[in-house]
Scaffold this motif. Structure first.
Motif, PDB file in Angstrom:
ATOM      1  N   GLU A  23       7.994  73.153 -32.055  1.00  0.00           N
ATOM      2  CA  GLU A  23       8.383  73.200 -33.460  1.00  0.00           C
ATOM      3  C   GLU A  23       9.700  73.951 -33.646  1.00  0.00           C
ATOM      4  O   GLU A  23      10.557  73.542 -34.429  1.00  0.00           O
ATOM      5  N   LEU A  24       9.880  75.035 -32.910  1.00  0.00           N
ATOM      6  CA  LEU A  24      11.108  75.812 -32.994  1.00  0.00           C
ATOM      7  C   LEU A  24      12.300  74.998 -32.517  1.00  0.00           C
ATOM      8  O   LEU A  24      13.362  75.002 -33.139  1.00  0.00           O
ATOM      9  N   ARG A  25      12.138  74.272 -31.418  1.00  0.00           N
ATOM     10  CA  ARG A  25      13.223  73.426 -30.913  1.00  0.00           C
ATOM     11  C   ARG A  25      13.601  72.348 -31.911  1.00  0.00           C
ATOM     12  O   ARG A  25      14.776  72.058 -32.111  1.00  0.00           O
ATOM     13  N   ILE A  26      12.618  71.737 -32.543  1.00  0.00           N
ATOM     14  CA  ILE A  26      12.888  70.692 -33.533  1.00  0.00           C
ATOM     15  C   ILE A  26      13.658  71.285 -34.720  1.00  0.00           C
ATOM     16  O   ILE A  26      14.642  70.698 -35.190  1.00  0.00           O
ATOM     17  N   ASN A  30      17.553  70.349 -35.826  1.00  0.00           N
ATOM     18  CA  ASN A  30      17.921  69.872 -37.158  1.00  0.00           C
ATOM     19  C   ASN A  30      19.032  70.717 -37.771  1.00  0.00           C
ATOM     20  O   ASN A  30      19.979  70.187 -38.362  1.00  0.00           O
ATOM     21  N   ILE A  31      18.937  72.031 -37.624  1.00  0.00           N
ATOM     22  CA  ILE A  31      19.960  72.930 -38.153  1.00  0.00           C
ATOM     23  C   ILE A  31      21.294  72.667 -37.473  1.00  0.00           C
ATOM     24  O   ILE A  31      22.336  72.546 -38.137  1.00  0.00           O
ATOM     25  N   LEU A  32      21.292  72.560 -36.156  1.00  0.00           N
ATOM     26  CA  LEU A  32      22.535  72.302 -35.423  1.00  0.00           C
ATOM     27  C   LEU A  32      23.131  70.949 -35.792  1.00  0.00           C
ATOM     28  O   LEU A  32      24.350  70.819 -35.932  1.00  0.00           O
TER      29      LEU A  32
END
Length: 83
Positions: A23-26, A30-32
């Motif tokens: 979840e953190l990677r996703i 998205n932010i990047l």
């Protein structure tokens, strides 16, 4: 009492993905992605000096670094350019 048997009890099974990490990677992806899309707009607001500094920092991610090549003593100097 400590488990001295070497067997694992409880916890995730081997190979089970960590949900929090996924979840953190996703979220970070998205932010990047959003920030990369806004990069040209942000780039236009920078001064010439800031633009140049940013380009210098980003350059290693686009172009490979060149490694120096040296000649050692008693090493034959052959160039097989047209084999």
């Amino acid at each position: 009492m400590a488990n001295n048997t070497g067997k694992k009890y409880g916890g995730r099974k081997a190979g089970t993905p960590n949900k929090l990490t996924k979840e953190l990677r996703i979220s970070l992806k998205n932010i990047l992605h959003e920030e990369i899309e806004q990069l040209p707009n942000h780039f236009q607001t920078l001064t010439n000096k800031e633009r140049l500094e940013l380009l210098i920092k980003l350059l290693p991610f686009v172009l490979p670094k060149v490694t120096p090549v040296s000649h050692k003593e008693n090493e034959p100097m052959t160039f097989d350019l047209f084999d």
